[in-house]
Write an enzyme that holds these catalytic residues in place. Sequence first.
Site, PDB file in Angstrom:
ATOM      1  N   LYS A 152     115.026  46.476 -54.451  1.00 60.70           N
ATOM      2  CA  LYS A 152     114.648  46.520 -55.875  1.00 60.70           C
ATOM      3  C   LYS A 152     113.113  46.508 -55.922  1.00 60.70           C
ATOM      4  CE  LYS A 152     113.473  44.561 -59.250  1.00 60.70           C
ATOM      5  NZ  LYS A 152     112.191  44.939 -59.902  1.00 60.70           N
ATOM      6  N   GLU A 211     107.195  35.511 -49.612  1.00 64.67           N
ATOM      7  CA  GLU A 211     105.750  35.731 -49.435  1.00 64.67           C
ATOM      8  C   GLU A 211     105.143  35.722 -50.827  1.00 64.67           C
ATOM      9  OE1 GLU A 211     106.229  38.682 -45.596  1.00 64.67           O
ATOM     10  OE2 GLU A 211     104.733  39.154 -47.107  1.00 64.67           O
ATOM     11  N   CYS A 261      97.467  39.503 -51.853  1.00 62.90           N
ATOM     12  CA  CYS A 261      97.836  38.092 -51.692  1.00 62.90           C
ATOM     13  C   CYS A 261      96.877  37.353 -50.774  1.00 62.90           C
ATOM     14  CB  CYS A 261      99.254  37.988 -51.162  1.00 62.90           C
ATOM     15  SG  CYS A 261      99.478  38.872 -49.617  1.00 62.90           S
ATOM     16  N   GLU A 312      95.527  31.532 -59.088  1.00 62.15           N
ATOM     17  CA  GLU A 312      95.453  32.895 -58.552  1.00 62.15           C
ATOM     18  C   GLU A 312      95.163  33.856 -59.711  1.00 62.15           C
ATOM     19  OE1 GLU A 312      99.061  35.044 -57.317  1.00 62.15           O
ATOM     20  OE2 GLU A 312      98.037  35.571 -55.462  1.00 62.15           O
TER      21      GLU A 312
END
Length: 506
Positions: free
Chosen positions: A190, A265, A299, A400
């Site tokens: 997906k 992750e 990331c 973040e």
Amino acid sequence: MSYQENMKKAEVLLAKLAETPILNHIGGQACAAKSGATFDSVSPIDMRKIATVARGGAEDIDAAAKAAHGAFDAWRDMDGGKRRAILHRIADGIAARAEEIALLECVDTGQAHRFMAKAALRGADNFRFFADRAPQARDGQSLFASGQMNVTSRRPIGPVGVITPWNTPFMLSTWKIAPALAAGCTVVHKPAELSPVTARILMDIAEEAGLPPGVWNLVNGFGEDAGRALTEHPLIKAIAFVGESATGKMIMRQGAETLKRVHFELGGKNPVVVFADADLDKAADAAAFMIYSLNGERCTSSSRVLVESSIHDDFVAVLADKARRLKIGHPLDPDTVVGPLIHPDHEAKVLSYFDIARDEGVTIAAGGSKVTEGDFGDGCYVAPTLFTGARQDMRIAQEEIFGPVLTAIPFADEAEALEMANDVAYGLAGYLWTNDMTRALRFSDGMDAGMIWVNSENVRHLPTPFGGTKDSGIGRDGGDWSFDFYMETRNVAFATVPRNVPKLGL
Ligand code: NAD
């Protein structure tokens, strides 16, 4: 290729894309969503619609999970050498279409061509790396005890779900799917709804390479329906997920009922720690590269730079100068470093941190605004930004932002640097610059992060473990660590002498 050549080739590809909707792919068949629903994929360069995409839901996931389940036994039992050959052919197919993949990825995500050209080829490398390990994936150990010999082996866990984010979608999809297939698992993928274009190309390449129908299925759609249904499906044995920490927490809850194995992750707020004794030119280049490449939508970006006080002012002046001089531009221009962010909603989130920074009283030493001149006004362009005079307890140092935004903070000594480096909810990556090797050993040992680079930017070596601690994730990818996730280890114990079995007094 020049900017003009890239544009010309991209226009041809986009014209083709406009004619052919991006369908799901289940059991070897391209298919619309069962509900008939679609959604638009839009380019962040100018908000132009580039594709109509099937909007899959629970029914489509159910069909895909059943197809993956039906194909599992034969794929698991296929000789490892044959699986290796198919995966190498997929890598060949990626390499042959790398230019097309890179061009479309740029238009779909806003990432600059100089990075996406490499990312497409990295996708082929990921397949080759795991292809070569497919024949040994099931190997185990012999463990001897007195009167007993134990033989361990691994077997693929079953059909798995792979859910990927929008930032570098092609490369990340290969990074998750290649080891799953090499291990002998079947897959339902997906992709992110904000950048679905290249997942379909990858799927086509795989089947042209001879992957049996049903081994890899693609369902496009949104997180809250297709994504959720995948994580809840009883035939799906594990979920490999790359995305935000908050989504990871949701997936864990959604998967609890069916005891899903999860590999996460997630996000990061990664420090680059610069001591006065370091090679400061290289440290500045690395800090700039790790936050401003890939639009900071990465990331492992170094979104905090912690600098020893004695060199702080000079070092951040160099960084501010670099940030101001970076070329912002159209992603297909080979000179562009910073392109548009993925979507207006994400752009609004990044811009909101400029107000937060002003409220927190920091200095905006570079950037700090949306870029609106000329054609930029139509897209999601944000200037590479540097905050100085910040403190570790500020939101800009803790959260973040996932854009080209760097927060600089001075430190007095090693102890303070280590405390600040670890003082975030995340623990994905860390970067350390010092020429004192004893300090490098001591400091890196104290850093709470899954991956640390010393005197280097992020350079991936595929056999090494990739992943984070704390809110940055669960589990490791790379080398044999990927197989550990996609496989079950079992033990068979053989008696090597006649057993004196207890008779329970009978
Ligand atoms: P996201 O979490 O919003 O979405 C990722 C994927 O999850 C998408 O496919 C989305 O449709 C799906 N999803 C959303 N809600 C879901 C649900 N309830 N159930 C199942 N699936 C669901 O992340 P994003 O915004 O696409 O990507 C950016 C994030 O990804 C950042 O936080 C970044 O740090 C992280 N990321 C991490 C790594 C890493 O290796 N650690 C790599 C790349 C990106």
